[in-house]
Write an enzyme that holds these catalytic residues in place. Structure first.
Site, PDB file in Angstrom:
ATOM      1  N   GLY A  12       0.694  -1.213   0.043  1.00  0.00           N
ATOM      2  CA  GLY A  12      -0.152   0.054  -0.155  1.00  0.00           C
ATOM      3  C   GLY A  12       0.755   1.243   0.002  1.00  0.00           C
ATOM      4  N   ASN A  14       1.743   3.046  -2.684  1.00  0.00           N
ATOM      5  CA  ASN A  14       1.321   3.803  -3.640  1.00  0.00           C
ATOM      6  C   ASN A  14      -0.108   4.664  -2.994  1.00  0.00           C
ATOM      7  OD1 ASN A  14       2.406   4.159  -6.497  1.00  0.00           O
ATOM      8  ND2 ASN A  14       2.753   2.072  -5.669  1.00  0.00           N
ATOM      9  N   ARG A  64     -13.826 -15.363 -10.982  1.00  0.00           N
ATOM     10  CA  ARG A  64     -13.426 -13.836 -11.169  1.00  0.00           C
ATOM     11  C   ARG A  64     -14.970 -13.158 -11.306  1.00  0.00           C
ATOM     12  NH1 ARG A  64      -8.961 -12.927 -12.363  1.00  0.00           N
ATOM     13  NH2 ARG A  64      -8.327 -14.618 -13.750  1.00  0.00           N
ATOM     14  N   MET A  89      -3.467  -7.330  -7.056  1.00  0.00           N
ATOM     15  CA  MET A  89      -3.010  -8.622  -7.468  1.00  0.00           C
ATOM     16  C   MET A  89      -3.829  -9.623  -8.286  1.00  0.00           C
ATOM     17  SD  MET A  89       0.263  -7.807  -7.527  1.00  0.00           S
ATOM     18  CE  MET A  89       0.807  -9.400  -7.961  1.00  0.00           C
ATOM     19  N   ARG A  90      -5.220  -9.168  -8.847  1.00  0.00           N
ATOM     20  CA  ARG A  90      -6.020  -9.943  -9.422  1.00  0.00           C
ATOM     21  C   ARG A  90      -6.149  -9.305 -10.652  1.00  0.00           C
ATOM     22  NH1 ARG A  90      -9.141 -14.019  -6.911  1.00  0.00           N
ATOM     23  NH2 ARG A  90     -11.072 -13.410  -8.433  1.00  0.00           N
ATOM     24  N   HIS A 108       2.270   0.474 -13.216  1.00  0.00           N
ATOM     25  CA  HIS A 108       3.028  -0.612 -13.562  1.00  0.00           C
ATOM     26  C   HIS A 108       4.408  -0.274 -13.309  1.00  0.00           C
ATOM     27  CE1 HIS A 108       3.969  -4.613 -15.052  1.00  0.00           C
ATOM     28  NE2 HIS A 108       4.794  -4.243 -15.450  1.00  0.00           N
ATOM     29  N   ASP A 144      -1.967  -5.007 -18.464  1.00  0.00           N
ATOM     30  CA  ASP A 144      -1.109  -4.016 -18.480  1.00  0.00           C
ATOM     31  C   ASP A 144      -0.772  -3.347 -19.849  1.00  0.00           C
ATOM     32  OD1 ASP A 144      -0.451  -4.306 -15.803  1.00  0.00           O
ATOM     33  OD2 ASP A 144       1.356  -6.052 -16.553  1.00  0.00           O
ATOM     34  N   GLU A 173       7.256   6.172  -8.911  1.00  0.00           N
ATOM     35  CA  GLU A 173       5.528   5.698  -8.796  1.00  0.00           C
ATOM     36  C   GLU A 173       4.887   6.588  -8.031  1.00  0.00           C
ATOM     37  OE1 GLU A 173       4.534   1.466  -8.136  1.00  0.00           O
ATOM     38  OE2 GLU A 173       6.630   0.938  -8.875  1.00  0.00           O
TER      39      GLU A 173
HETATM   40  C1  GRF Z   1       4.115  -1.417  -7.176  1.00  0.00           C
HETATM   41  O1  GRF Z   1       5.403  -1.653  -7.867  1.00  0.00           O
HETATM   42  C2  GRF Z   1       3.189  -1.456  -8.243  1.00  0.00           C
HETATM   43  O2  GRF Z   1       3.872  -0.723  -9.513  1.00  0.00           O
HETATM   44  C3  GRF Z   1       2.739  -2.572  -8.581  1.00  0.00           C
HETATM   45  O3  GRF Z   1       2.596  -3.334  -7.332  1.00  0.00           O
HETATM   46  C4  GRF Z   1       3.309  -2.497  -6.462  1.00  0.00           C
HETATM   47  C5  GRF Z   1       2.634  -2.128  -5.507  1.00  0.00           C
HETATM   48  O4  GRF Z   1       3.256  -1.588  -4.386  1.00  0.00           O
HETATM   49  N1  GRF Z   1       1.483  -2.600  -9.487  1.00  0.00           N
HETATM   50  P1  GRF Z   1       2.405  -0.897  -3.222  1.00  0.00           P
HETATM   51  O5  GRF Z   1       1.573  -1.790  -2.613  1.00  0.00           O
HETATM   52  O6  GRF Z   1       1.551   0.206  -3.605  1.00  0.00           O
HETATM   53  O7  GRF Z   1       3.484  -0.743  -2.197  1.00  0.00           O
END
Ligand code: GRF
Length: 208
Positions: A12, A14, A64, A89-90, A108, A144, A173
């Site tokens: 988390g 981001n 899904r 991650m899904r 990404h 992606d 990011e």
């Molecule tokens: C990041 O590297 C993002 O680009 C990828 O998954 C990672 C997530 O990191 N999709 P966080 O959970 O935001 O720390």
């Protein structure tokens, strides 16, 4: 005010960066809800600490379509305008994506279209590229692959490990995700084919 829904599965960072940008007044948005498909996601704690509603919707064992319908029902309650995938991650189903056309963003850790999918930083190192980076893009029905909103570039150094390269990319990011949300949330862009053209003055919004 853009109403955001943020989907996570893990750390988390981001999510934290987006929340911090809002707090600093750099992004006129509110995170209405954070949803994690994993109860143990550390990002849930970040959200709760900031007073953001944090919902766990466990995905294990659900197909899904069933799971994505649960997600859609939850998101509808919070009336979000824009969905941000932040380490979610899904894969999303086509019906989910169709419910939010051009209103789902992902970040990404590579310069797409290079190195889509898992372990992008490892892929970049193994390939031997001299530069990598990160990409914020719209989510479409392929992996992606949607139109690119912003990218940032970092060098790959000879002594890099997956960890050191990932850390350098992650800093970028955290910088570009909030900016991309601001652009998309403002609606000041148009699509020309795959190209996301900023309006009214592209020079002002140029990534850098
Ligand atoms: C990041 O590297 C993002 O680009 C990828 O998954 C990672 C997530 O990191 N999709 P966080 O959970 O935001 O720390």
């Amino acid at each position: 005010m853009i109403r955001l829904g943020v989907l996570i599965s893990g750390r988390g960072s981001n999510l934290e960066a987006i929340a911090a940008a809002i707090e600093r007044g750099e992004l006129e948005a509110r995170i209405e809800v954070v949803i994690s498909n994993r109860a143990e996601a550390a990002g849930l704690e970040h959200a709760r600490r900031r007073g953001i509603p944090a919902v766990v919707l466990p995905s294990r064992g659900l197909d899904r379509e069933t799971y994505d319908q649960m997600l859609l029902d939850e998101l509808a309650k919070w009336r979000v305008d824009l969905i941000c995938l932040a380490g979610y991650m899904r894969l999303l189903s086509a019906s989910f994506i169709r419910a939010y056309p051009m209103r789902i963003l992902n970040i990404h850790p590579s310069l797409l279209p290079a190195f889509p999918g898992l372990d992008a930083q490892h892929q970049a190192l193994a390939y031997g590229v001299k530069f990598s980076g990160c990409t914020v893009h719209f989510v479409d029905e392929n992996i992606d692959s949607g139109p690119i909103v912003l990218q940032a570039v970092v060098p790959v150094l000879d002594q890099d490990t997956v960890e050191s390269l990932s850390a350098r990319i992650l800093a970028e990011e955290h910088r570009i995700y909030a900016r991309a949300i601001a652009i998309v949330g403002s609606g000041k862009y148009r699509l020309e084919g795959r190209r996301v053209i900023f309006e009214p003055d592209p020079a002002q919004n140029n990534p850098g």
